[in-house]
Design an enzyme around this catalytic site. Structure first.
Site, mmCIF file in Angstrom:
data_model
loop_
_atom_site.group_PDB
_atom_site.id
_atom_site.type_symbol
_atom_site.label_atom_id
_atom_site.label_comp_id
_atom_site.label_asym_id
_atom_site.label_seq_id
_atom_site.Cartn_x
_atom_site.Cartn_y
_atom_site.Cartn_z
ATOM 1 N N CYS A 97 0.807 -1.221 0.000
ATOM 2 C CA CYS A 97 0.000 0.000 0.000
ATOM 3 C C CYS A 97 0.844 1.277 0.000
ATOM 4 C CB CYS A 97 -0.942 -0.002 1.197
ATOM 5 S SG CYS A 97 -2.036 -1.434 1.196
ATOM 6 N N HIS A 135 -3.459 7.057 2.150
ATOM 7 C CA HIS A 135 -3.862 5.743 1.650
ATOM 8 C C HIS A 135 -5.248 5.393 2.207
ATOM 9 C CE1 HIS A 135 -4.135 1.555 0.918
ATOM 10 N NE2 HIS A 135 -3.815 1.190 2.148
ATOM 11 N N ASN A 182 -9.951 -0.523 -0.520
ATOM 12 C CA ASN A 182 -8.510 -0.364 -0.388
ATOM 13 C C ASN A 182 -7.843 -0.890 -1.660
ATOM 14 O OD1 ASN A 182 -5.788 -0.676 0.198
ATOM 15 N ND2 ASN A 182 -6.117 -1.420 2.277
HETATM 16 O O1 UT7 Z 1 -3.435 -1.191 4.015
HETATM 17 C C1 UT7 Z 1 -3.585 -1.847 5.239
HETATM 18 C C2 UT7 Z 1 -4.531 -2.986 4.991
HETATM 19 N N1 UT7 Z 1 -5.235 -3.478 6.111
HETATM 20 C C3 UT7 Z 1 -6.109 -2.759 6.837
HETATM 21 O O2 UT7 Z 1 -6.321 -1.591 6.667
HETATM 22 C C4 UT7 Z 1 -6.864 -3.513 7.884
HETATM 23 C C5 UT7 Z 1 -6.838 -2.826 9.225
HETATM 24 N N2 UT7 Z 1 -7.802 -3.464 10.120
HETATM 25 C C6 UT7 Z 1 -9.122 -3.208 10.022
HETATM 26 O O3 UT7 Z 1 -9.533 -2.391 9.215
HETATM 27 C C7 UT7 Z 1 -10.053 -3.921 10.959
HETATM 28 O O4 UT7 Z 1 -9.304 -4.666 11.892
HETATM 29 C C8 UT7 Z 1 -11.040 -4.854 10.219
HETATM 30 C C9 UT7 Z 1 -12.012 -4.026 9.409
HETATM 31 C C10 UT7 Z 1 -10.282 -5.817 9.309
HETATM 32 C C11 UT7 Z 1 -11.828 -5.674 11.232
HETATM 33 O O5 UT7 Z 1 -12.479 -4.823 12.142
HETATM 34 P P1 UT7 Z 1 -12.365 -5.082 13.706
HETATM 35 O O6 UT7 Z 1 -13.258 -4.138 14.380
HETATM 36 O O7 UT7 Z 1 -10.914 -5.022 14.064
HETATM 37 O O8 UT7 Z 1 -12.931 -6.540 13.837
HETATM 38 P P2 UT7 Z 1 -12.228 -7.853 14.443
HETATM 39 O O9 UT7 Z 1 -11.115 -8.317 13.558
HETATM 40 O O10 UT7 Z 1 -11.932 -7.628 15.883
HETATM 41 O O11 UT7 Z 1 -13.407 -8.871 14.325
HETATM 42 C C12 UT7 Z 1 -14.659 -8.658 14.983
HETATM 43 C C13 UT7 Z 1 -15.605 -9.753 14.545
HETATM 44 C C14 UT7 Z 1 -14.962 -11.140 14.584
HETATM 45 O O12 UT7 Z 1 -15.970 -12.047 15.031
HETATM 46 P P3 UT7 Z 1 -15.998 -12.540 16.576
HETATM 47 O O13 UT7 Z 1 -14.688 -13.218 16.795
HETATM 48 O O14 UT7 Z 1 -16.192 -11.299 17.375
HETATM 49 O O15 UT7 Z 1 -17.177 -13.455 16.579
HETATM 50 C C15 UT7 Z 1 -14.637 -11.431 13.159
HETATM 51 O O16 UT7 Z 1 -14.635 -12.820 12.861
HETATM 52 O O17 UT7 Z 1 -15.975 -9.551 13.192
HETATM 53 C C16 UT7 Z 1 -15.778 -10.757 12.456
HETATM 54 N N3 UT7 Z 1 -15.499 -10.438 11.065
HETATM 55 C C17 UT7 Z 1 -16.472 -10.170 10.194
HETATM 56 N N4 UT7 Z 1 -17.814 -10.122 10.319
HETATM 57 C C18 UT7 Z 1 -18.545 -9.799 9.241
HETATM 58 C C19 UT7 Z 1 -14.308 -10.315 10.433
HETATM 59 N N5 UT7 Z 1 -14.500 -9.985 9.153
HETATM 60 C C20 UT7 Z 1 -15.831 -9.874 8.968
HETATM 61 C C21 UT7 Z 1 -16.644 -9.554 7.873
HETATM 62 N N6 UT7 Z 1 -17.998 -9.527 8.063
HETATM 63 N N7 UT7 Z 1 -16.140 -9.254 6.655
#
Ligand code: UT7
Length: 360
Positions: free
Chosen positions: A143, A287, A317
């Site tokens: 990125c 970004h 992204n």
């Molecule tokens: O250029 C850099 C590239 N990467 C990024 O920018 C990613 C940076 N990170 C993020 O943007 C966030 O961490 C995410 C958007 C990926 C995830 O958000 P979060 O608030 O950190 O969620 P989490 O990973 O803590 O997951 C919360 C819940 C989990 O379920 P449980 O364990 O609470 O039951 C995940 O399994 O959300 C679940 N989950 C989803 N649910 C619905 C993960 N992905 C999804 C999804 N749809 N696509």
């Protein structure tokens, strides 16, 4: 000084909204919008066709496995490659600069995933531009790729090696994800596109003022993927899938926290190097990883919301393409004007991050 005299961008025509993704995996429009701000994204025709099939499939894991196993059926050749998007963006930037490709002295391109293992994306792009001796350089910088490419081009030009450089960030990254529940954390975030800029050496106060680059490879496993090439679809082997070595890996929370921390650090570093404060900057072009990351950085640095450009709702992204696409849109919309101070910043796999200050 080396000034960006023109920009260009390209995105595939296929639009994927969150509702289509919710028919493929256990996710929802509300979850994606709330966590990321993304409403839709552009993907290659191959990804789009695959998603439509997956949405209809009764056994989605079996459908996805078969795609990784045998491609989309009649062919494993991609209909669109990352170099095609790069070419479209490059041609727009050249046209906007009033230049032919032959007038460019050097090409510096970055794409997270290349068309081929070799030669590199910049070389494939150079050939598609019909050039036969112009040097081409490629980075695989994730990125932060466009900022690294821009800094390299700027430094080569400061050294007097070149006068006019084409800088490109392009991605066809949608082709690598598992769009079932298993890969949902990443699949909803990333998408395809390309952006380009023509950098020209000119006397006067306008141009790139400073660049600040960093990498921390000790935490590379937080956001990593093994080898693919977008010249075939899908670019992943069955064996890798069976061994679970093919899937992109991301520790979302850690990436989020590090992104916010590093964005803040590098923006402060860039401002300090130029003896400027946040209020001196007319436009921040970051970004487009996630709206929540942009908001967290904006809040921490007290950046007025109307100075922080954001289009993540429409494109998701697009990794290395995200900064040049946002820059092109901001310029086209008249949000960046002659004399403005524009601060670009990016963070991604590596981790690698950086910031560049430009007097427009
Ligand atoms: O250029 C850099 C590239 N990467 C990024 O920018 C990613 C940076 N990170 C993020 O943007 C966030 O961490 C995410 C958007 C990926 C995830 O958000 P979060 O608030 O950190 O969620 P989490 O990973 O803590 O997951 C919360 C819940 C989990 O379920 P449980 O364990 O609470 O039951 C995940 O399994 O959300 C679940 N989950 C989803 N649910 C619905 C993960 N992905 C999804 C999804 N749809 N696509």
């Amino acid at each position: 000084m080396n000034r960006i005299v023109a920009t260009g961008m390209a995105v595939p025509a296929c639009v994927v909204d969150n509702h289509l993704l919710a028919r493929c995996m256990d996710t929802s429009d509300a979850w994606i919008v709330q966590r990321t701000g993304i409403r839709e994204r552009r993907v290659s025709p191959d990804t789009y066709r695959m998603l439509q099939g997956l949405a209809e499939a009764a056994d989605k894991p079996a459908f996805m496995r078969a795609v990784f196993d045998r491609g989309l059926g009649e062919t494993i050749d991609s209909t669109l490659m990352v170099s095609d998007l790069a070419l479209e963006a490059a041609e727009m930037a050249l046209k906007n600069a009033g230049l032919t490709a032959e007038e460019v002295d050097c090409i510096v391109a970055s794409s997270t995933i290349p068309d081929y293992a070799y030669p590199h994306t910049g070389c494939v792009l150079q050939g598609k531009l019909g050039l036969t001796s112009t040097p081409a350089i490629s980075l695989q910088q994730g990125c932060a790729g466009f900022l690294y490419a821009l800094a390299i081009a700027d430094q080569m030009m400061r050294g007097g090696m070149y006068r006019q450089t084409l800088v490109v960030g392009a991605e066809l990254i949608s082709t690598i994800f598992d769009y079932t529940d298993r890969g949902r954390d990443m699949a909803v975030l990333f998408a395809d596109g390309a952006g380009a800029a023509v950098l020209r050496a000119e006397p006067g106060p306008r141009g790139v003022l400073s660049s600040h680059l960093h990498t921390d490879g000790t935490v590379m496993d937080s956001l990593a993927g093994e080898v693919w090439g977008t010249s075939t679809y899908p670019p992943v082997s069955r064996r890798k899938i069976d061994e679970d070595r093919s899937r992109p890996r991301m520790q979302g929370r850690q990436v989020f926290v590090q992104a916010v921390r590093r964005f803040k650090e590098v923006v402060r570093e860039c401002l300090a190097a130029n003896a400027l404060g946040v209020n001196d900057i007319d436009r921040f072009i970051f970004h487009q990883a996630n709206l929540r990351i942009l908001e967290a950085v904006g809040d921490a640095l007290q950046i007025p919301a109307d100075r922080l450009y954001n289009n993540v709702d429409r494109y998701g992204n697009t990794a290395a393409a995200s900064v040049p696409i946002a820059l092109h849109e901001a310029v086209t919309q008249g949000l960046v004007r002659e004399g403005d101070l524009v601060l670009l910043a990016a963070f991604g796999t590596g981790f690698s991050w950086g910031a560049t200050l430009i007097r427009w």
